[in-house]
Motif scaffolding. Structure first.
Motif, PDB file in Angstrom:
ATOM      1  N   GLY A  18       0.830  -1.194   0.000  1.00  0.00           N
ATOM      2  CA  GLY A  18       0.000   0.000   0.000  1.00  0.00           C
ATOM      3  C   GLY A  18       0.866   1.245   0.000  1.00  0.00           C
ATOM      4  O   GLY A  18       2.093   1.166   0.046  1.00  0.00           O
ATOM      5  N   PRO A  19       0.218   2.437  -0.069  1.00  0.00           N
ATOM      6  CA  PRO A  19       0.989   3.680  -0.081  1.00  0.00           C
ATOM      7  C   PRO A  19       1.755   3.876   1.219  1.00  0.00           C
ATOM      8  O   PRO A  19       1.245   3.596   2.301  1.00  0.00           O
ATOM      9  N   ASP A  20       2.981   4.321   1.082  1.00  0.00           N
ATOM     10  CA  ASP A  20       3.823   4.591   2.243  1.00  0.00           C
ATOM     11  C   ASP A  20       3.471   5.983   2.762  1.00  0.00           C
ATOM     12  O   ASP A  20       3.699   6.984   2.064  1.00  0.00           O
ATOM     13  N   PRO A  21       2.893   6.116   3.959  1.00  0.00           N
ATOM     14  CA  PRO A  21       2.489   7.434   4.474  1.00  0.00           C
ATOM     15  C   PRO A  21       3.629   8.440   4.484  1.00  0.00           C
ATOM     16  O   PRO A  21       3.431   9.606   4.155  1.00  0.00           O
ATOM     17  N   GLN A  22       4.823   7.980   4.831  1.00  0.00           N
ATOM     18  CA  GLN A  22       5.952   8.913   4.892  1.00  0.00           C
ATOM     19  C   GLN A  22       6.332   9.404   3.498  1.00  0.00           C
ATOM     20  O   GLN A  22       6.586  10.599   3.290  1.00  0.00           O
ATOM     21  N   ALA A  23       6.336   8.483   2.533  1.00  0.00           N
ATOM     22  CA  ALA A  23       6.667   8.862   1.161  1.00  0.00           C
ATOM     23  C   ALA A  23       5.612   9.815   0.599  1.00  0.00           C
ATOM     24  O   ALA A  23       5.930  10.774  -0.115  1.00  0.00           O
ATOM     25  N   THR A  24       4.346   9.534   0.941  1.00  0.00           N
ATOM     26  CA  THR A  24       3.265  10.403   0.484  1.00  0.00           C
ATOM     27  C   THR A  24       3.417  11.797   1.059  1.00  0.00           C
ATOM     28  O   THR A  24       3.290  12.798   0.349  1.00  0.00           O
ATOM     29  N   LEU A  25       3.713  11.863   2.358  1.00  0.00           N
ATOM     30  CA  LEU A  25       3.898  13.160   3.014  1.00  0.00           C
ATOM     31  C   LEU A  25       5.063  13.924   2.381  1.00  0.00           C
ATOM     32  O   LEU A  25       4.964  15.124   2.108  1.00  0.00           O
ATOM     33  N   GLU A  26       6.162  13.224   2.137  1.00  0.00           N
ATOM     34  CA  GLU A  26       7.313  13.878   1.519  1.00  0.00           C
ATOM     35  C   GLU A  26       6.974  14.390   0.117  1.00  0.00           C
ATOM     36  O   GLU A  26       7.410  15.471  -0.284  1.00  0.00           O
ATOM     37  N   GLY A  27       6.174  13.611  -0.614  1.00  0.00           N
ATOM     38  CA  GLY A  27       5.781  14.033  -1.958  1.00  0.00           C
ATOM     39  C   GLY A  27       4.891  15.266  -1.933  1.00  0.00           C
ATOM     40  O   GLY A  27       5.060  16.191  -2.746  1.00  0.00           O
ATOM     41  N   VAL A  28       3.943  15.269  -0.998  1.00  0.00           N
ATOM     42  CA  VAL A  28       3.058  16.429  -0.874  1.00  0.00           C
ATOM     43  C   VAL A  28       3.851  17.673  -0.501  1.00  0.00           C
ATOM     44  O   VAL A  28       3.646  18.763  -1.049  1.00  0.00           O
ATOM     45  N   MET A  29       4.800  17.521   0.451  1.00  0.00           N
ATOM     46  CA  MET A  29       5.617  18.656   0.853  1.00  0.00           C
ATOM     47  C   MET A  29       6.468  19.161  -0.308  1.00  0.00           C
ATOM     48  O   MET A  29       6.640  20.377  -0.492  1.00  0.00           O
ATOM     49  N   ALA A  30       7.005  18.236  -1.086  1.00  0.00           N
ATOM     50  CA  ALA A  30       7.803  18.637  -2.245  1.00  0.00           C
ATOM     51  C   ALA A  30       6.941  19.403  -3.244  1.00  0.00           C
ATOM     52  O   ALA A  30       7.381  20.402  -3.838  1.00  0.00           O
ATOM     53  N   LEU A  31       5.703  18.929  -3.439  1.00  0.00           N
ATOM     54  CA  LEU A  31       4.778  19.599  -4.349  1.00  0.00           C
ATOM     55  C   LEU A  31       4.482  21.020  -3.876  1.00  0.00           C
ATOM     56  O   LEU A  31       4.568  21.991  -4.646  1.00  0.00           O
ATOM     57  N   VAL A  32       4.134  21.157  -2.598  1.00  0.00           N
ATOM     58  CA  VAL A  32       3.777  22.463  -2.041  1.00  0.00           C
ATOM     59  C   VAL A  32       4.974  23.419  -2.087  1.00  0.00           C
ATOM     60  O   VAL A  32       4.839  24.597  -2.420  1.00  0.00           O
ATOM     61  N   ASN A  33       6.147  22.897  -1.764  1.00  0.00           N
ATOM     62  CA  ASN A  33       7.331  23.751  -1.754  1.00  0.00           C
ATOM     63  C   ASN A  33       7.819  24.115  -3.152  1.00  0.00           C
ATOM     64  O   ASN A  33       8.588  25.053  -3.315  1.00  0.00           O
ATOM     65  N   SER A  34       7.363  23.374  -4.148  1.00  0.00           N
ATOM     66  CA  SER A  34       7.732  23.685  -5.529  1.00  0.00           C
ATOM     67  C   SER A  34       6.760  24.667  -6.162  1.00  0.00           C
ATOM     68  O   SER A  34       7.005  25.169  -7.264  1.00  0.00           O
ATOM     69  N   SER A  35       5.657  24.945  -5.485  1.00  0.00           N
ATOM     70  CA  SER A  35       4.637  25.834  -6.048  1.00  0.00           C
ATOM     71  C   SER A  35       5.165  27.260  -6.157  1.00  0.00           C
ATOM     72  O   SER A  35       5.806  27.774  -5.242  1.00  0.00           O
ATOM     73  N   PRO A  36       4.875  27.952  -7.271  1.00  0.00           N
ATOM     74  CA  PRO A  36       5.264  29.361  -7.389  1.00  0.00           C
ATOM     75  C   PRO A  36       4.382  30.270  -6.526  1.00  0.00           C
ATOM     76  O   PRO A  36       4.703  31.438  -6.338  1.00  0.00           O
ATOM     77  N   SER A  37       3.280  29.726  -6.009  1.00  0.00           N
ATOM     78  CA  SER A  37       2.399  30.493  -5.142  1.00  0.00           C
ATOM     79  C   SER A  37       2.900  30.455  -3.703  1.00  0.00           C
ATOM     80  O   SER A  37       3.551  29.495  -3.282  1.00  0.00           O
ATOM     81  N   LEU A  38       2.557  31.501  -2.952  1.00  0.00           N
ATOM     82  CA  LEU A  38       2.812  31.482  -1.518  1.00  0.00           C
ATOM     83  C   LEU A  38       1.719  30.623  -0.878  1.00  0.00           C
ATOM     84  O   LEU A  38       0.529  30.906  -1.041  1.00  0.00           O
ATOM     85  N   VAL A  39       2.126  29.574  -0.186  1.00  0.00           N
ATOM     86  CA  VAL A  39       1.169  28.661   0.437  1.00  0.00           C
ATOM     87  C   VAL A  39       1.385  28.711   1.951  1.00  0.00           C
ATOM     88  O   VAL A  39       2.528  28.652   2.414  1.00  0.00           O
ATOM     89  N   TYR A  40       0.296  28.832   2.690  1.00  0.00           N
ATOM     90  CA  TYR A  40       0.429  28.871   4.142  1.00  0.00           C
ATOM     91  C   TYR A  40      -0.743  28.169   4.815  1.00  0.00           C
ATOM     92  O   TYR A  40      -1.800  27.955   4.202  1.00  0.00           O
TER      93      TYR A  40
END
Length: 275
Positions: A18-40
């Protein structure tokens, strides 16, 4: 009978977990941190609990600087009050809020597209508010430039559609073609008065040979043009009235008193040169 084993069994048989929760979290964080928008993300007390890399880059504040603190860290009090009012509305209403705003920043005046939304916990309760702020300054500047170009082109077309032709010293001809709506009629009057003043004209010939239809407002505007011209020391000669336009003027009871009317532009020019 078909094998009805559950997905977990099939995944195990295929050698897939099944999906690895830690890998999923790291992927989501990478996505958010790569966004050109300010996210908070803020808690229900409007205190920051997360900001992405774009936010820290543009604000000059790290997550450690922002964590547990409010907007007073990065903006003046008057802006803090407005931001808090907007975010309270989002949390109480339970619906996203999207808008554009212009803000003075260390980089100068900038335009932003803002989306704020309530963030829910696993139990369905609101646990905070999230925001996505995108710098759209370049797009807005392009839109403004495009609007300026369109306005300039419209003005050029208006001038071309209402030409002022110096026929002789003190004589102007204004041949009108096409449909005259109220806006264009006002433009005709404005151009005519400026042209009379610029060329020190004593006679202006309004030729409406190319006009086949005229409503009441346009007819009255042309009469007003004649009266306004007299006030600045010039007379108006109206030429080229078609039978249809003549019938309209009669039906509307338009008073052409004080306006010389002649059949053709040529006769209007001859009349002006004789005087």
């Amino acid at each position: 009978m078909a094998d009805r084993s559950d997905g977990g069994t099939r995944a195990a048989e295929d050698g897939r977990g099944g999906p690895d929760p830690q890998a999923t979290l790291e992927g989501v964080m990478a996505l958010v941190n790569s966004s050109p928008s300010l996210v908070y993300l803020k808690d229900t007390e409007f205190r920051y609990t997360f900001v992405n890399h774009t936010f820290t880059r543009d604000s000059g504040k790290t997550l450690a600087d922002m964590y547990g603190r409010g907007d007073e860290v990065i903006m003046p009090p008057e802006f803090v009050a407005q931001v808090r009012a907007d975010e309270l509305k989002v949390m109480e209403g339970g619906a996203p809020l999207a808008y554009e705003e212009e803000v003075v920043t260390p980089k100068g005046r900038r335009h932003f597209s803002v989306v704020k939304l309530p963030v829910y916990g696993e139990g369905g309760e609101v646990i905070g508010i999230g925001g996505f702020v995108t710098d759209i300054t370049e797009r807005k500047l392009q839109e403004l430039e495009q609007q300026r170009m369109i306005a300039a082109q419209r003005e050029a077309l208006r001038e071309l559609s209402t030409p002022l032709l110096p026929i002789a010293e003190g004589v102007l001809a204004v041949p009108l073609v096409g449909v005259i709506d109220p806006e264009r009629a006002r433009q005709i009057v404005d151009n005519l008065l400026h042209g009379i003043a610029e060329h020190r004209a004593h006679t202006a010939i309004l030729d409406i040979t190319g006009i086949r239809m005229m409503d009441a407002e346009v007819a009255r505007t042309l009469v007003q043009a004649a009266r306004a011209s007299r006030l600045v020391g010039a007379r108006v000669v109206l030429t080229g009235i078609s039978p249809e336009v003549a019938q309209t003027l009669v039906t509307l009871g338009v008073d052409l008193g004080g306006v010389t009317t002649l059949a053709t532009l040529a006769s209007g020019i001859a009349f002006a040169l004789r005087e």
